[in-house]
Design a protein around this motif. Structure first.
Motif, short mmCIF file in Angstrom:
data_model
loop_
_atom_site.label_atom_id
_atom_site.label_comp_id
_atom_site.label_asym_id
_atom_site.label_seq_id
_atom_site.Cartn_x
_atom_site.Cartn_y
_atom_site.Cartn_z
N PRO A 83 0.83 -1.21 0.00
CA PRO A 83 0.00 0.00 0.00
C PRO A 83 0.87 1.26 0.00
O PRO A 83 1.91 1.30 0.65
CB PRO A 83 -0.79 -0.10 1.31
CG PRO A 83 -0.66 -1.51 1.76
CD PRO A 83 0.60 -2.05 1.17
N VAL A 84 0.41 2.28 -0.73
CA VAL A 84 1.16 3.53 -0.85
C VAL A 84 0.26 4.69 -0.43
O VAL A 84 -0.86 4.82 -0.91
CB VAL A 84 1.66 3.75 -2.29
CG1 VAL A 84 2.32 5.11 -2.45
CG2 VAL A 84 2.62 2.64 -2.69
N VAL A 85 0.77 5.52 0.47
CA VAL A 85 0.10 6.76 0.87
C VAL A 85 0.77 7.90 0.13
O VAL A 85 2.01 7.96 0.04
CB VAL A 85 0.19 6.97 2.40
CG1 VAL A 85 -0.25 8.38 2.78
CG2 VAL A 85 -0.66 5.95 3.12
N VAL A 86 -0.05 8.81 -0.40
CA VAL A 86 0.45 9.96 -1.13
C VAL A 86 0.02 11.23 -0.41
O VAL A 86 -1.15 11.40 -0.09
CB VAL A 86 -0.08 9.98 -2.58
CG1 VAL A 86 0.50 11.15 -3.35
CG2 VAL A 86 0.25 8.66 -3.28
N SER A 101 5.43 3.76 0.84
CA SER A 101 4.76 2.50 1.16
C SER A 101 4.65 2.38 2.67
O SER A 101 5.58 2.74 3.40
CB SER A 101 5.55 1.30 0.61
OG SER A 101 5.47 1.27 -0.79
N VAL A 102 3.51 1.92 3.11
CA VAL A 102 3.24 1.76 4.54
C VAL A 102 2.54 0.42 4.76
O VAL A 102 1.94 -0.12 3.84
CB VAL A 102 2.35 2.90 5.08
CG1 VAL A 102 3.07 4.24 5.02
CG2 VAL A 102 1.05 2.99 4.32
N PRO A 103 2.62 -0.13 5.99
CA PRO A 103 1.93 -1.40 6.24
C PRO A 103 0.41 -1.27 6.12
O PRO A 103 -0.25 -2.17 5.63
CB PRO A 103 2.32 -1.75 7.67
CG PRO A 103 3.55 -0.95 7.95
CD PRO A 103 3.46 0.27 7.10
N ASP A 104 -0.16 -0.14 6.55
CA ASP A 104 -1.61 0.05 6.52
C ASP A 104 -1.91 1.47 6.02
O ASP A 104 -1.81 2.44 6.75
CB ASP A 104 -2.18 -0.15 7.93
CG ASP A 104 -3.70 -0.05 7.97
OD1 ASP A 104 -4.31 0.38 6.96
OD2 ASP A 104 -4.26 -0.39 9.02
N ALA A 105 -2.29 1.57 4.74
CA ALA A 105 -2.51 2.88 4.13
C ALA A 105 -3.70 3.60 4.74
O ALA A 105 -3.69 4.82 4.88
CB ALA A 105 -2.70 2.74 2.62
N HIS A 106 -4.74 2.88 5.11
CA HIS A 106 -5.92 3.53 5.70
C HIS A 106 -5.57 4.17 7.03
O HIS A 106 -5.97 5.29 7.31
CB HIS A 106 -7.07 2.53 5.88
CG HIS A 106 -7.58 2.00 4.59
ND1 HIS A 106 -8.21 2.79 3.65
CD2 HIS A 106 -7.56 0.75 4.07
CE1 HIS A 106 -8.55 2.04 2.61
NE2 HIS A 106 -8.16 0.81 2.84
#
Length: 129
Positions: A83-86, A101-106
């Motif tokens: 998952p990628v956070v922007v 990239s993060v383990p949990d994007a939400h």
């Protein structure tokens, strides 16, 4: 993997030690007021734009570094199939966009107020006319 967190009135991106070496960047800190939007990318590669300036690329493992484009520079610490956070910024922020990239994007996206959230990058809503 890089971590995204809130420290007082600042948004902080803390790359892992090996990401710091690969990108040439340590912690990135900016006021929350400089954040215009945050969301999850619909695909890991969608947030990358422009030309690599200082990067490290390991096929199938990571895209790390700074990309330069017409609107400024982006910081990228993306690992395929994760998952990628922007985070999009404005004002005096050091980067126009930060994609990690993060383990949990939400959970990462929920760090910021709801008015800064948006639909996933690369998502085009279908209009029913």
């Amino acid at each position: 993997m890089a971590r995204l967190l809130i420290d007082g009135d600042d948004l902080v991106v803390r790359p892992a030690w090996w990401e710091k070496i690969a990108t040439g960047h340590g912690e990135i800190r900016m006021p929350l007021s400089d954040v215009s939007r945050i969301g999850e990318a619909s695909a890991w590669w969608r947030p990358m734009r422009g030309e690599p300036q200082r990067t490290s690329y390991l096929p199938g493992l990571s895209h790390l570094g700074v990309w330069r484009h017409g609107e400024g520079r982006d910081f990228i610490a993306v690992h395929p199939w994760r998952p990628v956070v922007v985070v999009e910024t404005r004002g005096q922020a050091p980067f126009a966009r930060i994609a990690i990239s993060v383990p949990d994007a939400h959970a990462a996206a929920d760090l910021l107020p709801a008015d800064k959230h948006q639909r996933p990058w690369g998502h085009t809503p279908v209009r029913a006319d």
